[in-house]
Design a protein around this motif. Structure first.
Motif, PDB file in Angstrom:
ATOM      1  N   LEU A 128      -5.141   6.499   1.437  1.00 39.76           N
ATOM      2  CA  LEU A 128      -4.452   5.222   1.310  1.00 39.76           C
ATOM      3  C   LEU A 128      -4.869   4.561   0.006  1.00 39.76           C
ATOM      4  O   LEU A 128      -6.044   4.627  -0.395  1.00 39.76           O
ATOM      5  CB  LEU A 128      -4.776   4.298   2.487  1.00 39.76           C
ATOM      6  CG  LEU A 128      -4.236   4.771   3.840  1.00 39.76           C
ATOM      7  CD1 LEU A 128      -5.297   5.534   4.613  1.00 39.76           C
ATOM      8  CD2 LEU A 128      -3.728   3.597   4.662  1.00 39.76           C
TER       9      LEU A 128
ATOM     10  N   GLN B 142       0.471   5.517   1.426  1.00 40.38           N
ATOM     11  CA  GLN B 142      -0.316   6.390   2.298  1.00 40.38           C
ATOM     12  C   GLN B 142       0.196   7.807   2.184  1.00 40.38           C
ATOM     13  O   GLN B 142       1.403   8.051   2.275  1.00 40.38           O
ATOM     14  CB  GLN B 142      -0.245   5.925   3.758  1.00 40.38           C
ATOM     15  CG  GLN B 142      -1.141   6.741   4.696  1.00 40.38           C
ATOM     16  CD  GLN B 142      -1.356   6.081   6.048  1.00 40.38           C
ATOM     17  OE1 GLN B 142      -1.043   4.903   6.219  1.00 40.38           O
ATOM     18  NE2 GLN B 142      -1.886   6.811   6.995  1.00 40.38           N
TER      19      GLN B 142
ATOM     20  N   TYR C  25      -3.986   0.515   8.833  1.00 47.23           N
ATOM     21  CA  TYR C  25      -4.143  -0.250   7.582  1.00 47.23           C
ATOM     22  C   TYR C  25      -3.648  -1.671   7.800  1.00 47.23           C
ATOM     23  O   TYR C  25      -2.622  -1.893   8.460  1.00 47.23           O
ATOM     24  CB  TYR C  25      -3.316   0.383   6.452  1.00 47.23           C
ATOM     25  CG  TYR C  25      -3.102  -0.582   5.284  1.00 47.23           C
ATOM     26  CD1 TYR C  25      -4.010  -0.635   4.231  1.00 47.23           C
ATOM     27  CD2 TYR C  25      -2.024  -1.468   5.274  1.00 47.23           C
ATOM     28  CE1 TYR C  25      -3.834  -1.539   3.195  1.00 47.23           C
ATOM     29  CE2 TYR C  25      -1.850  -2.375   4.237  1.00 47.23           C
ATOM     30  CZ  TYR C  25      -2.755  -2.407   3.197  1.00 47.23           C
ATOM     31  OH  TYR C  25      -2.596  -3.303   2.169  1.00 47.23           O
TER      32      TYR C  25
ATOM     33  N   HIS D 127      -6.160  11.705   5.189  1.00 45.75           N
ATOM     34  CA  HIS D 127      -5.272  10.604   4.830  1.00 45.75           C
ATOM     35  C   HIS D 127      -5.844   9.918   3.596  1.00 45.75           C
ATOM     36  O   HIS D 127      -7.046   9.665   3.511  1.00 45.75           O
ATOM     37  CB  HIS D 127      -5.173   9.607   5.987  1.00 45.75           C
ATOM     38  CG  HIS D 127      -4.448  10.154   7.170  1.00 45.75           C
ATOM     39  ND1 HIS D 127      -3.102   9.953   7.381  1.00 45.75           N
ATOM     40  CD2 HIS D 127      -4.876  10.933   8.195  1.00 45.75           C
ATOM     41  CE1 HIS D 127      -2.733  10.569   8.490  1.00 45.75           C
ATOM     42  NE2 HIS D 127      -3.793  11.170   9.001  1.00 45.75           N
TER      43      HIS D 127
ATOM     44  N   PHE E 265       0.825  -1.204   0.000  1.00 43.09           N
ATOM     45  CA  PHE E 265       0.000   0.000   0.000  1.00 43.09           C
ATOM     46  C   PHE E 265       0.861   1.256   0.000  1.00 43.09           C
ATOM     47  O   PHE E 265       2.059   1.224   0.279  1.00 43.09           O
ATOM     48  CB  PHE E 265      -0.920   0.013   1.224  1.00 43.09           C
ATOM     49  CG  PHE E 265      -0.223   0.335   2.529  1.00 43.09           C
ATOM     50  CD1 PHE E 265      -0.418   1.562   3.160  1.00 43.09           C
ATOM     51  CD2 PHE E 265       0.622  -0.581   3.143  1.00 43.09           C
ATOM     52  CE1 PHE E 265       0.216   1.856   4.362  1.00 43.09           C
ATOM     53  CE2 PHE E 265       1.254  -0.289   4.344  1.00 43.09           C
ATOM     54  CZ  PHE E 265       1.052   0.931   4.959  1.00 43.09           C
TER      55      PHE E 265
ATOM     56  N   VAL F 249      -9.120  -0.486   6.575  1.00 41.69           N
ATOM     57  CA  VAL F 249      -8.601   0.730   7.203  1.00 41.69           C
ATOM     58  C   VAL F 249      -9.552   1.072   8.332  1.00 41.69           C
ATOM     59  O   VAL F 249     -10.714   1.431   8.089  1.00 41.69           O
ATOM     60  CB  VAL F 249      -8.483   1.879   6.182  1.00 41.69           C
ATOM     61  CG1 VAL F 249      -8.052   3.165   6.888  1.00 41.69           C
ATOM     62  CG2 VAL F 249      -7.485   1.518   5.087  1.00 41.69           C
TER      63      VAL F 249
END
Length: 280
Positions: free
Chosen positions: A139, A68, A261, A137, A66, A191
């Motif tokens: 992600l 972020q 996450y 945020h 991932f 998340v």
């Protein structure tokens, strides 16, 4: 009322000590809030009046699933083409300001505590419309389909409307705000927000294959990362590779909360990207 830390940016004074708490190891990275200065901000193609701190990205040999970003979009800024990555799914969690998020033609007003999940292949746009920057945020992860399961539906909700699910036998001191039903196998990642009341703790070392990103939204605690007990507070970020042991003790005085996450609900690949060794 929930309070969410957001980086103020700026630069430290020339009189500040250079020694800070930042750590990078083969098992984890720890980025304290003091590292979120103007020096390390970036911009993105297709976004206007926007800057961001890129705090996680797939990196071979470390956390690989991932990315972020901590986003700051000035009033009137945003994007009509936020991400060119084919197959990416998105999670947005807002900590400050106001914005209109449009998903597949449907508009939503986003404020502090707002959460959105955007499935892969779904068009979306964002426009900051308040008098102060919209901060959130973002992600991203490439979606991994599973046989017989469709892609998930979009989700837009506010944290205040989701009850905390407390762990059993913890006297409601440790719980998780789950925006997705854990039994919904369409999702290949979660998340969530984890909350510890003063005195709450993880009384064992969690060690598992799931990768983690943990951004501290509120409070302070000591967190076990591999072999190290690390003091953490609002604004700090922890990036854990697979199998990194972790535990937590939140002594207070207030509650301790972080945005989490983790990848879930899929077979371990034996061939192809992410597998060990060449395809056979």
């Amino acid at each position: 009322m929930s309070q969410y830390y957001t980086p103020p940016g700026g630069l430290p004074p020339q009189t500040a000590l250079m020694t800070q708490r930042a750590v990078f190891t083969t098992a984890y990275a720890f980025i304290p809030k003091g590292c979120f200065s103007d020096i390390v901000t970036s911009q993105l193609p297709g976004w206007t009046k926007t800057r961001l701190w890129l705090i996680a990205r797939p990196m071979s040999g470390f956390a690989e699933t991932f990315s972020q970003y901590v986003m700051e979009v000035a009033p009137g800024g945003g994007s009509d083409a936020p991400d060119p990555e084919t197959g990416a799914q998105h999670w947005l969690f807002f900590t400050d300001g106001l914005a209109t998020l449009t998903i597949a033609g449907m508009g939503y007003e986003m404020e502090a505590g707002s959460y959105a999940y955007i499935p892969p292949g779904t068009p979306w746009t964002l426009l900051a419309e308040g008098g102060t920057p919209a901060r959130f945020h973002w992600l991203r992860k490439l979606y991994e389909p599973a046989p017989g399961l469709p892609a998930p539906d979009p989700i837009v909700i506010n944290e205040r409307d989701v009850p905390i699910r407390f762990m059993p036998d913890t006297q409601d001191r440790w719980g998780t705000t789950r925006f997705v039903d854990p039994e919904d196998l369409r999702h290949d990642a979660h998340v969530n927000i984890v909350t510890f009341q003063p005195g709450g703790l993880i009384p064992f070392e969690e060690t598992h294959v799931m990768e983690h990103g943990l951004y501290v939204l509120e409070g302070k605690a000591v967190y076990k990362l591999n072999r190290d007990w690390v003091e953490v507070e609002a604004g700090d970020f922890m990036w854990l590779r697979a199998y990194c042991p972790q535990a937590c003790y939140a002594a207070g005085p207030g509650r301790f909360r972080y945005l989490l996450y983790k990848d879930v609900n899929r077979h371990a690949r034996l061939r192809g990207p992410g597998a060990f060794g060449p395809p056979r």
